[in-house]
Structures are given as structure tokens and as C-alpha cells.
Design an enzyme around this catalytic site. Structure first.
Site, PDB file in Angstrom:
ATOM      1  N   ARG A 156       8.210  -6.638   2.222  1.00  0.00           N
ATOM      2  CA  ARG A 156       8.405  -6.099   3.579  1.00  0.00           C
ATOM      3  C   ARG A 156       8.085  -7.129   4.655  1.00  0.00           C
ATOM      4  O   ARG A 156       7.520  -6.800   5.699  1.00  0.00           O
ATOM      5  CB  ARG A 156       7.587  -4.826   3.790  1.00  0.00           C
ATOM      6  CG  ARG A 156       7.864  -3.716   2.813  1.00  0.00           C
ATOM      7  CD  ARG A 156       9.313  -3.218   2.889  1.00  0.00           C
ATOM      8  NE  ARG A 156       9.588  -2.310   1.780  1.00  0.00           N
ATOM      9  CZ  ARG A 156      10.133  -2.700   0.632  1.00  0.00           C
ATOM     10  NH1 ARG A 156      10.482  -3.963   0.447  1.00  0.00           N
ATOM     11  NH2 ARG A 156      10.355  -1.839  -0.336  1.00  0.00           N
ATOM     12  N   SER A 168       7.785   5.102   6.682  1.00  0.00           N
ATOM     13  CA  SER A 168       6.408   4.869   6.231  1.00  0.00           C
ATOM     14  C   SER A 168       5.657   4.110   7.315  1.00  0.00           C
ATOM     15  O   SER A 168       5.993   2.966   7.617  1.00  0.00           O
ATOM     16  CB  SER A 168       6.395   4.080   4.920  1.00  0.00           C
ATOM     17  OG  SER A 168       6.988   4.832   3.892  1.00  0.00           O
ATOM     18  N   GLU A 223       3.319  -0.599   9.415  1.00  0.00           N
ATOM     19  CA  GLU A 223       4.589  -1.226   9.052  1.00  0.00           C
ATOM     20  C   GLU A 223       5.515  -1.418  10.252  1.00  0.00           C
ATOM     21  O   GLU A 223       6.208  -2.426  10.326  1.00  0.00           O
ATOM     22  CB  GLU A 223       5.279  -0.402   7.961  1.00  0.00           C
ATOM     23  CG  GLU A 223       6.479  -1.092   7.364  1.00  0.00           C
ATOM     24  CD  GLU A 223       6.899  -0.515   6.037  1.00  0.00           C
ATOM     25  OE1 GLU A 223       8.080  -0.132   5.924  1.00  0.00           O
ATOM     26  OE2 GLU A 223       6.082  -0.434   5.116  1.00  0.00           O
TER      27      GLU A 223
END
Length: 380
Positions: free
Chosen positions: A168, A252, A372
Site C-alpha cells: 500500500r 479501510s 491509510e
């Protein structure tokens, strides 16, 4: 006012988390040329700036952003030959919907991104955080990106292996508390996909096999995979739905924690965990004048493990649907990692919930969960 400059729109109307005031300036770009012109106009002005695609990975603050927001509205897919037999390349404009790209590939029998069906946002944002789902990541099919560096006069083509792609992340991602290693804007993305046609393919990845409920190794069609993934995401509130507050989120909100093995062993054995694949390309270079016929014995480095942040949240006493008193922000009733706006929640309310979750998980397990989404005008 430049032709691409528009009346600023509140960011709460352009982001899936539904927070944020109108910025000081806003510029829309519907072609690559417009995008380059808009960026260069902003850079020459000296204003603070950021680009906005689908708004699905942005947590914007309640105060107006004192700078310029450039909206990337470009679209288009170009099919190109691949140098590899049985494959095809797609060059896609940065503002193109990611899920529309997946649907295009699946319809034509091009495999490699079908497990990422339903991920919101734009194609240009996908390499920035190396999007992935169910064991499939964009770095597996990404060939190159066309981008323009801040202050540059011309775009350049950058191979995927120069983007620092990791879990990520990439050199282009703005991490909480620090800037990008390379401040640039993606203009187009080129992927290399397998041509499977209607016959489908055998699914080998264990994480995807579990998600699809596969027990054998018979080929399955890409359409079937896409339908199952979309149904799974919908059940978790991860498909945008105007009438479902559980989907009014940034997906998320916290990353799954990646920790050394000894830290993972200290967590309860019930906590789900997955080994992080080591870098198999690492090599040892020994200067010729120091070589005596035997290579030094390397100490085996400690491995890294990805552990479930959702499990840690729920096992720190915070269940699905949890919210603080008098708050309009809550955890999704379907997914413990999603912070949701139940209607009119401010960035301050969502930030308060995020900090509470971080403090509970840290107190219980000693790990500080990292956000995130990209945070603009928000501190955690």
C-alpha cells in the site's frame, strides 16, 4: 481566471468520507494537456496544492484548504500489443474509473486485475498506494506510468520498478507525518494483462481462493470472479451505495500492521497474520580484492508479518457499529476497519473516533495503527 479554473466545490461533496470545506482554488482538467497546464499554473503561482481523483482515499479537514485542488477528470483506454505472447497492454488515463477499467478487462477476457473489482477511485491513484485486494496487487501487472514531476515542463515515462512499490505504498504516496519521496502527478498508467478469453483461468493464489470459496483447481471465468468479489465487498459495505451509510467511508481507515516476527509472536495466537514475502532479488556483492573463494555466511534476517488491524480493533473492546457519545461518526456495522460518516459528521468527529481507536489498540496490544487515507488539514 484561467479557462480550467472553476468555482470551488466543498470537498465533502467530492469525497466518499464526506468531509471537507471548499478549497481556496479549484481547477478541472478533462484532457492530459489541460492537466499539465493546470498543474504548471498552480506550480508557478507558488500555492500549496494537491490533486483529486475519485476522492475515495482522502480525509479532508473542516477548515478550507488554503491552496489549489486540481481535479483529474481525464478518461480513456488504449489497447496496445504486448511483447509477451498471450498478453495485451492497456494504457489508461489517470482520471478513468478504476472499476470501469476492471469491467473493461473482464469483459474482454484480460486477466490480472479481476480480484480488485469494486475498489473505488481512479486509475491514476492505483499505483500511488499499490492498490490490492485478496492477494492481487497492481504491481503484478503494472509496466510503467507517465507522470510529471512538480515544477517540470514535460512529462516522463517511469518504469514500475522505479516507483518503490510496497504494501500500500510507493515513492509517490504522501504518508501520514511525512511527504512523498517523489512529488509528481500520474498522467497515465500502462498494465500488461493475460489474454484468457472466455475460458477463464485457474486461480492459484491462496488468499483469493479462500475469498472465492474454491476447493479445486478447475478454471473459472473472469466474470464469475468479478461477480463473487463484488458480492463479497458489498457484504462488507465496501461498495459505494448512496443509501447505505456503511459505505460512506474511505474504505479501510487503518492499515494492517506490518511488524517483525518477534512482535507478531507476542500477539495472541488468534490474531490473523500473513507472512510478508521477502525480497528474493537481494544479492551480496563482494569486492574482488576481498574474495578468497568462500562467500560469507549471511545471518538470516528476521521476517516481517502482516497482522490484522480489524481483529485488534474488535479485540480491544471496539465492535462493529461503535460510536462515541453524540457523534455522527461510527465504525461500519459490517467492517471494523471502516470509519463511516452517518450523516453530517465533521472531520473533527471522525478524527476523534480514529484517535480513540488508536489509543485502545495501543493500550491493549502495544501497536499504533497508521491511517491509510491521505489526510489534508487533519491531525491524528
Amino acid at each position: 481566471m484561467a479557462s480550467h479554473e472553476v468555482v470551488p466545490v466543498p470537498l465533502r461533496e467530492l469525497t466518499t468520507l464526506r468531509t471537507g470545506a471548499a478549497p481556496e482554488r479549484m481547477l478541472d482538467a478533462e484532457t492530459t494537456a489541460d492537466l499539465i497546464d493546470a498543474l504548471q499554473a498552480v506550480w508557478s503561482s507558488g500555492d500549496d496544492w494537491f490533486v483529486l481523483g475519485g476522492g475515495s482515499n482522502l480525509f479532508a479537514g473542516d477548515e478550507p484548504f488554503e491552496g489549489a485542488v486540481v481535479r483529474i477528470l481525464t478518461s480513456g483506454i488504449e489497447e496496445l500489443p504486448s511483447p509477451h505472447e498471450g498478453r495485451i497492454r492497456l494504457r489508461v488515463q489517470a482520471g478513468h474509473s478504476w472499476d470501469d477499467l476492471v469491467a473493461h478487462a473482464v469483459q474482454r477476457g484480460y486477466a490480472g486485475i479481476e480480484a480488485m473489482s469494486g475498489i473505488p477511485g481512479t486509475v491514476g491513484a492505483a499505483p500511488v498506494q499499490n492498490v490490492g485486494a485478496y492477494g492481487q496487487e497492481i504491481q503484478e501487472t503494472l509496466v510503467e506510468v507517465e507522470l510529471i514531476d512538480e515544477g517540470a515542463s514535460e512529462p516522463v515515462v517511469v518504469p514500475a520498478d522505479e516507483l518503490g512499490l510496497g504494501f500500500r505504498t510507493s515513492v509517490l504516496k504522501h504518508h501520514y507525518g511525512e511527504g512523498q519521496q517523489r512529488r509528481a502527478v500520474i498522467l497515465s498508467v500502462t498494465l500488461d494483462l493475460a489474454v484468457t478469453g472466455a475460458s477463464g483461468r485457474v486461480i492459484r493464489g491462496e488468499q483469493l481462493r479462500r475469498a472465492l470459496g474454491l476447493s479445486d483447481f478447475e478454471p473459472v471465468s473472469l466474470e464469475w470472479v468479478r461477480e463473487r468479489i463484488l458480492a463479497t465487498r458489498a457484504a462488507k459495505g465496501m461498495l459505494l451505495d448512496e443509501h447505505d451509510p456503511d459505505t460512506h467511508s474511505a474504505g479501510s481507515f487503518f492499515q494492517n500492521a506490518i511488524v517483525p516476527e518477534h512482535i507478531a509472536r507476542a500477539l495472541p495466537p488468534e490474531c490473523p497474520r500473513w507472512p510478508v514475502e521477502p525480497d528474493l532479488d537481494t544479492m551480496t556483492v563482494i569486492p574482488l580484492e576481498s574474495y578468497y573463494g568462500l562467500s560469507p555466511r549471511d545471518e538470516k534476517p528476521e521476517g516481517l508479518v502482516k497482522v490484522s488491524s480489524a481483529w485488534m480493533i474488535e479485540n480491544s473492546g471496539i465492535g462493529k457499529g461503535f460510536k462515541l457519545p453524540r457523534s455522527r461518526a461510527s465504525i461500519s456495522t459490517k467492517h471494523a476497519l471502516a470509519l463511516t460518516n452517518r450523516g453530517g459528521a465533521t472531520a473533527a468527529e471522525l478524527g476523534e473516533l480514529a484517535r480513540f481507536i488508536q489509543s485502545r489498540v495501543h493500550a491493549e496490544f502495544g501497536l499504533l495503527l497508521q491511517p491509510e487515507p491521505v489526510l489534508v488539514g487533519v491531525d491524528l
